[in-house]
Design a protein around this motif. Structure first.
Motif, short mmCIF file in Angstrom:
data_model
loop_
_atom_site.label_atom_id
_atom_site.label_comp_id
_atom_site.label_asym_id
_atom_site.label_seq_id
_atom_site.Cartn_x
_atom_site.Cartn_y
_atom_site.Cartn_z
N VAL A 222 0.74 -1.37 -0.04
CA VAL A 222 -0.06 0.05 -0.20
C VAL A 222 1.01 1.30 0.08
O VAL A 222 0.60 2.21 -0.71
N ASN A 223 2.07 1.20 0.67
CA ASN A 223 2.93 2.17 0.84
C ASN A 223 3.66 2.35 -0.74
O ASN A 223 3.80 3.47 -1.17
N LEU A 275 -5.49 9.95 0.76
CA LEU A 275 -6.50 9.09 0.68
C LEU A 275 -5.70 7.55 0.70
O LEU A 275 -6.23 6.69 1.46
N VAL A 276 -4.59 7.27 0.00
CA VAL A 276 -3.86 6.05 0.10
C VAL A 276 -3.44 6.01 1.34
O VAL A 276 -3.33 4.86 1.98
N SER A 277 -2.96 7.08 2.02
CA SER A 277 -2.27 6.98 3.49
C SER A 277 -3.15 6.82 4.45
O SER A 277 -2.66 5.78 5.14
N VAL A 278 -4.22 6.99 4.38
CA VAL A 278 -5.26 6.84 5.32
C VAL A 278 -5.67 5.27 5.09
O VAL A 278 -5.91 4.55 6.17
N GLU A 284 -2.55 -1.28 7.99
CA GLU A 284 -1.71 -1.74 8.75
C GLU A 284 -2.23 -1.84 10.34
O GLU A 284 -1.83 -2.90 10.85
N ARG A 285 -3.22 -1.27 10.63
CA ARG A 285 -4.00 -1.52 12.18
C ARG A 285 -4.62 -2.74 11.93
O ARG A 285 -4.60 -3.45 12.97
N PRO A 297 -4.01 3.36 17.85
CA PRO A 297 -5.25 4.10 18.24
C PRO A 297 -5.46 4.92 16.72
O PRO A 297 -4.58 5.26 16.02
N THR A 298 -6.59 5.11 16.31
CA THR A 298 -6.90 5.97 15.35
C THR A 298 -6.51 7.67 15.56
O THR A 298 -6.46 7.92 16.66
N PRO A 299 -6.64 8.36 14.37
CA PRO A 299 -6.34 9.88 14.85
C PRO A 299 -7.33 10.30 15.57
O PRO A 299 -6.96 11.19 16.53
N LEU A 300 -8.83 9.88 15.39
CA LEU A 300 -9.41 10.59 16.25
C LEU A 300 -9.76 10.11 17.76
O LEU A 300 -9.68 11.07 18.78
#
Length: 320
Positions: A222-223, A275-278, A284-285, A297-300
């Protein structure tokens, strides 16, 4: 981890020392000063970016979603999607060849990876674009014998086909190393356990080794897609008007809008790679489950935890 000082509690009414201890966080004036300097620099850069008339933000807004830009954007997404799928499929085959016990397959796979990682992508694209000069026709038949089916290479190799084939050939070389590294990352005991069960080699790889290797393969690939997405800007040199090609064509027609048009391409590439980074973060998570005690943890969730820590620290520092 926050550093703190432990201070004895004030003495009790009878003059005896308190038994509890108060926790005071260490002051970090250098960090706050550095943060203020960074905020000032960022504010100045943002102010210059917004107020500088050279960027012509009104023209940027005019061009941002024009049909010609959107059409180029769709071609970029199309080429990226096709090249990503074909490149990954070719990478899996090359990785299996490099891990094979057959010396011929190992040698051919290694040579392919070495060659396409050594040759710049623009050279591959230009070579394929001019391939009709070397091979005007392509045929299928008996080697060194009669041909059963003949193709006109100039009609078969359209601009988008040349772009997809060139990107896929180059991408497969990098994907092969990602897949090979993922397979090698699987513990050797898993291979030995699968072999001890008497399972066929194909079944061992498909049901035991490869699913575990995906934990390393998928996030890395994905990277790799981010690099592939940006590499599509080179297909302009084989006469395919993708996003960058559309911007270049418009800039030659409207020379006064070169800067806003470049900003249009920049912002679209930033949005697509973001978007690809998200997607990469959540992939990865997902594959971190079982490998880590707790998933990242997610960014939120990080933002909520940061605000909660700031509020707790503020209350401690302002408490009487």
């Amino acid at each position: 981890m926050t550093e703190s000082l432990l201070l004895p509690a004030p003495a009790g009414p009878s003059g005896s020392p308190g038994t509890a201890e108060r926790v005071l966080p260490l002051r970090r004036p250098g960090r706050w000063a550095a943060a203020i300097v960074v905020l000032v620099l960022v504010s100045q850069a943002a102010h210059g970016l917004i107020t500088n008339p050279f960027y012509q933000w009104d023209r940027f807004a005019y061009w941002f979603v024009r049909p010609v830009i959107v059409e180029g954007l769709l071609i970029t997404l199309q080429v990226t999607a096709y090249s990503a799928v074909l490149g990954l499929a070719g990478g899996v085959l090359l990785a299996l060849g490099r891990l094979s016990g057959n010396a011929v397959l190992r040698s051919v796979s290694w040579t392919y990876v070495w060659l396409f990682r050594s040759v710049p992508l623009i050279v591959v694209l230009l070579f394929l674009y001019n391939l009709s000069a070397l091979y005007p026709t392509l045929s299928i038949g008996v080697p060194f014998g009669p041909a059963f089916l003949t193709f006109d290479e100039s009609r078969l190799a359209t601009d988008i086909v040349v772009a997809v084939v060139g990107l896929s050939l180059s991408e497969a070389a990098y994907a092969a190393e990602i897949v090979r590294a993922g397979v090698l990352s699987v513990d050797q005991g898993q291979h030995e356990a699968a072999a001890a069960l008497g399972l066929p080699r194909r079944y061992q790889f498909a049901r035991i080794v490869f699913p575990q290797a995906l934990r390393s393969i998928v996030p890395s690939y994905v990277n790799q897609l981010i690099g592939l997405l940006k590499a599509t800007s080179l297909v302009f040199y084989v006469s395919l008007l993708d996003l960058f090609g559309s911007v270049q064509s418009l800039a030659s027609t409207y020379p006064g809008d070169v800067v806003p048009l470049l900003l249009v391409a920049t912002v679209w590439y930033v949005l697509l790679t973001s978007l690809v980074s998200v997607v990469q973060f959540y992939v990865e998570r997902y594959y971190a489950r079982g490998a880590l005690r707790a998933v990242p943890p997610t960014p939120l969730q990080r933002a909520r935890a940061g605000l909660r820590d700031l509020w707790i620290r503020f209350r401690k520092e302002t408490a009487p």
